[in-house]
Design a protein around this motif. Structure first.
Motif, PDB file in Angstrom:
ATOM      1  N   VAL A 265       2.433   2.423  -3.421  1.00 47.47           N
ATOM      2  CA  VAL A 265       1.633   3.088  -4.466  1.00 47.47           C
ATOM      3  C   VAL A 265       1.944   4.584  -4.524  1.00 47.47           C
TER       4      VAL A 265
ATOM      5  N   VAL B 165       0.844  -1.208   0.000  1.00 47.36           N
ATOM      6  CA  VAL B 165       0.000   0.000   0.000  1.00 47.36           C
ATOM      7  C   VAL B 165       0.871   1.247   0.000  1.00 47.36           C
TER       8      VAL B 165
ATOM      9  N   VAL C 228      -4.515  -3.069  -4.977  1.00 47.54           N
ATOM     10  CA  VAL C 228      -3.211  -2.408  -5.087  1.00 47.54           C
ATOM     11  C   VAL C 228      -2.721  -2.408  -6.530  1.00 47.54           C
TER      12      VAL C 228
END
Length: 228
Positions: free
Chosen positions: A106, A103, A138
């Protein structure tokens, strides 16, 4: 020594544990206690972790060298390289926090060109260790941000459409490879479970019809009443 006590079950692959991932080797060990304890890394894990780190560093260095070909403010270059260095160092945490690292990769990958290799490693780890719903979110967001990324930071050696398509294909290839690795691990564990499951004992047709076990007679099998 009582005959009712079962003999200790031998561990699977006792001499080749170092060839397996730690998570798989720990699951294959019968009766392993895992109460909040993370499995120790095997020799294979250290080789894979170092290879992933080296892959992230090499791609980061190539991306840092490419920054000189595009007019970029000095502050942006410094921020890009710092984020890339931190992302490469975070690769060593990929087994402990696969979801959190993926996460975080990103926004880091969107801001830093040198963090691209580390972001691919994080996505690969997430796909191997977590269900597909995490990968869909994701990976989908990462692919959706590619057109905007290359619009803001164009690739000097590739046209815009080609850069977007190649990056998307590379991301999908990483996900597909990781899904193959995950399927292979699950197959090994399912074969272990099937091999360790007790086989059903045969039953005679008369017992199944009557709903009560047949009484054994001398010279006959106790389970199916066939002559021994």
């Amino acid at each position: 020594m009582s005959g009712d006590q079962p003999a200790p079950e031998p561990s699977a692959f006792p001499e080749r544990r170092w060839l397996l991932p730690a998570a798989v080797a720990d699951d294959l060990a019968p009766g392993a206690e895992r109460a909040g304890r993370r499995p120790r890394r095997t020799a294979r894990d250290w080789v894979v972790d170092f290879s992933c780190f080296l892959f992230a560093v090499v791609l980061g260095l190539l991306a840092a060298d490419a920054l000189e070909d595009v007019p970029t403010p000095y502050a942006v270059v410094v921020l890009d390289q710092w984020l890339g260095a931190l992302a490469c160092a975070a690769v060593w945490l990929r087994r402990r926090w696969p979801v959190g690292l993926a996460v975080a990769s990103v926004p880091v990958g969107f801001l830093s060109n040198t963090a691209g290799g580390a972001c691919l490693v994080a996505l690969f780890t997430l796909t191997v260790h977590r269900p597909f719903r995490y990968v869909a979110w994701v990976g989908g967001i990462s692919v959706a941000l590619l057109p905007l990324f290359f619009r803001l930071r164009p690739e000097p050696d590739l046209p815009y459409p080609q850069a977007v398509v190649l990056s998307a294909l590379l991301t999908l290839a990483i996900i597909g490879w990781a899904m193959f690795v995950r399927a292979k691990r699950q197959l090994m564990l399912s074969l272990r479970d099937r091999a360790g499951a007790p086989r059903p004992r045969p039953d005679c047709g008369r017992s199944r019809r009557s709903g009560s076990p047949a009484r054994p007679s001398p010279g006959r099998c106790t389970t199916c009443s066939r002559t021994g």
